[in-house]
Design an enzyme around this catalytic site. Structure first.
Site, mmCIF file in Angstrom:
data_model
loop_
_atom_site.group_PDB
_atom_site.id
_atom_site.type_symbol
_atom_site.label_atom_id
_atom_site.label_comp_id
_atom_site.label_asym_id
_atom_site.label_seq_id
_atom_site.Cartn_x
_atom_site.Cartn_y
_atom_site.Cartn_z
ATOM 1 C CG ASP A 23 -45.863 5.371 -18.214
ATOM 2 O OD1 ASP A 23 -44.808 5.400 -17.556
ATOM 3 O OD2 ASP A 23 -45.935 4.829 -19.336
ATOM 4 C CB SER A 24 -43.130 8.450 -20.023
ATOM 5 O OG SER A 24 -43.033 7.064 -20.295
ATOM 6 N N GLY A 56 -37.076 7.421 -18.928
ATOM 7 C CA GLY A 56 -35.908 6.662 -18.484
ATOM 8 C C GLY A 56 -34.578 7.329 -18.773
ATOM 9 C CB CYS A 86 -43.967 5.747 -14.738
ATOM 10 S SG CYS A 86 -42.349 6.120 -15.429
ATOM 11 C CB CYS A 199 -39.799 -0.523 -17.645
ATOM 12 S SG CYS A 199 -40.439 0.647 -18.876
ATOM 13 C CG HIS A 201 -43.165 1.454 -21.961
ATOM 14 N ND1 HIS A 201 -43.213 2.426 -20.987
ATOM 15 C CD2 HIS A 201 -43.491 2.084 -23.133
ATOM 16 C CE1 HIS A 201 -43.541 3.587 -21.543
ATOM 17 N NE2 HIS A 201 -43.720 3.405 -22.835
HETATM 18 N N1 DGL Z 1 -42.901 3.171 -18.382
HETATM 19 C C1 DGL Z 1 -41.878 3.856 -17.726
HETATM 20 C C2 DGL Z 1 -41.228 3.068 -16.624
HETATM 21 O O1 DGL Z 1 -41.885 2.260 -16.006
HETATM 22 C C3 DGL Z 1 -40.932 4.746 -18.471
HETATM 23 C C4 DGL Z 1 -40.444 4.410 -19.820
HETATM 24 C C5 DGL Z 1 -39.763 5.632 -20.407
HETATM 25 O O2 DGL Z 1 -40.473 6.597 -20.701
HETATM 26 O O3 DGL Z 1 -38.526 5.613 -20.533
HETATM 27 O O4 DGL Z 1 -40.071 3.268 -16.301
#
Ligand code: DGL
Length: 281
Positions: A23-24, A56, A86, A199, A201
């Site tokens: 993931d990021s 994103g 992600c 997302c 997160h």
């Molecule tokens: N966790 C990521 C997602 O599911 C990316 C969040 C990000 O880095 O902008 O989109």
């Protein structure tokens, strides 16, 4: 789910090889945590591409480059399956990742299993979706749901502040509650029955979100759904780990950040040691 991928030739892979997850940043840890809970025998190699956060806000071309470099790294670590934990990266590069890996190693995204779940559960109803700009603008959920369940009306909203807010350590507090409320007001105009957390997160602010939505609207946290997809894939490839692994999980980042270290400790305990891996040396 991975119907585009050919029959697997990865006979050289062993059930004791690790699952590569990326993931990021800390978002994918929500999926990694569920993975360890449901499949405790599996060993993880986690890569958080913190140097390129937030995904994103990046272009599709940039994300495709990060995804291929991340996959290369996880292949070097002997991954037997790659999980793109992600949504933004999955939206931009899942098909590319499948084509790149061919029959070498199976790749699972967070989007397909979630779409499958929503398609079977919410037929004929309205469902909300929140995600990064990249995920929402790609319309990947709209297109995939339209194929599987055209009777579902999707109401999508980009919530670009949320991943950064979480990455900075603001979750389940006054600030996150206010920002969540400001965004989710959008859905008051629609009779949604569920809200997809598009997302990885966002499970970290699930309490804030569920609290705002109330009991009538399901908060759709894909973590467990995605782990089930991973389990099924490993079973069908005869690669599910059936015995505990003596080797430790490993966590790599492309840049050290305090919040990544803190969240990894919350999720996986004090003993976790972060290692540095830069995508471009
Ligand atoms: N966790 C990521 C997602 O599911 C990316 C969040 C990000 O880095 O902008 O989109």
């Amino acid at each position: 789910m991975n119907s585009m991928q050919p029959n697997f030739l990865n006979r050289l892979k062993k059930a004791s090889d690790p699952i590569g997850v990326f993931d990021s940043g800390i978002g994918g840890l929500t999926v990694a945590k569920a993975l360890k809970k449901i499949l405790p025998n599996e060993r993880l190699i986690y890569f958080g591409d913190t140097a390129h956060l937030p995904y994103g806000e990046k272009s599709k071309a940039a994300l495709q480059a990060y995804v291929i470099k991340s996959i290369d790294f996880l292949l070097e670590q002997e991954a037997k399956l790659i999980l793109i934990a992600c949504n933004s990266a999955s939206a931009a590069a899942f098909e590319l990742a499948q084509a790149y890996l061919g029959s070498r190693v199976r790749v699972v995204s967070v989007i397909e299993p979630t779409v499958q779940y929503v398609a079977t559960r919410f037929e004929g109803q309205e469902v909300g979706l929140i995600g990064t700009r990249q995920t929402i603008n790609s319309e990947v959920y709209v297109k995939k749901l339209a194929e599987k369940a055209p009777s579902i009306q999707l109401r999508a909203l980009a919530t670009p502040l949320l991943a950064n807010m979480i990455e900075e350590g603001f979750f389940n507090n006054g600030i996150s509650q206010q920002i969540v409320a400001k965004y989710l007001k959008f859905f008051e105009a629609y009779p949604i029955k569920g809200l997809i957390l598009g997302c990885t997160h966002y499970p970290l602010i699930k309490t804030d979100i569920s609290h705002y939505l109330g009991d009538e609207i399901e908060t759709i946290d894909a973590s467990n759904i995605v782990v089930e997809a991973v389990r099924k894939t490993l079973v069908s490839d005869n690669l599910l780990a059936c015995a505990p692994n003596s080797l430790k999980d490993q966590f790599f980042v492309s840049d050290f950040t305090e919040s990544f270290a803190a969240t990894t400790r919350i999720f996986f305990g004090e003993a976790v040691r972060l290692e540095l891996h830069q995508l471009w040396e």
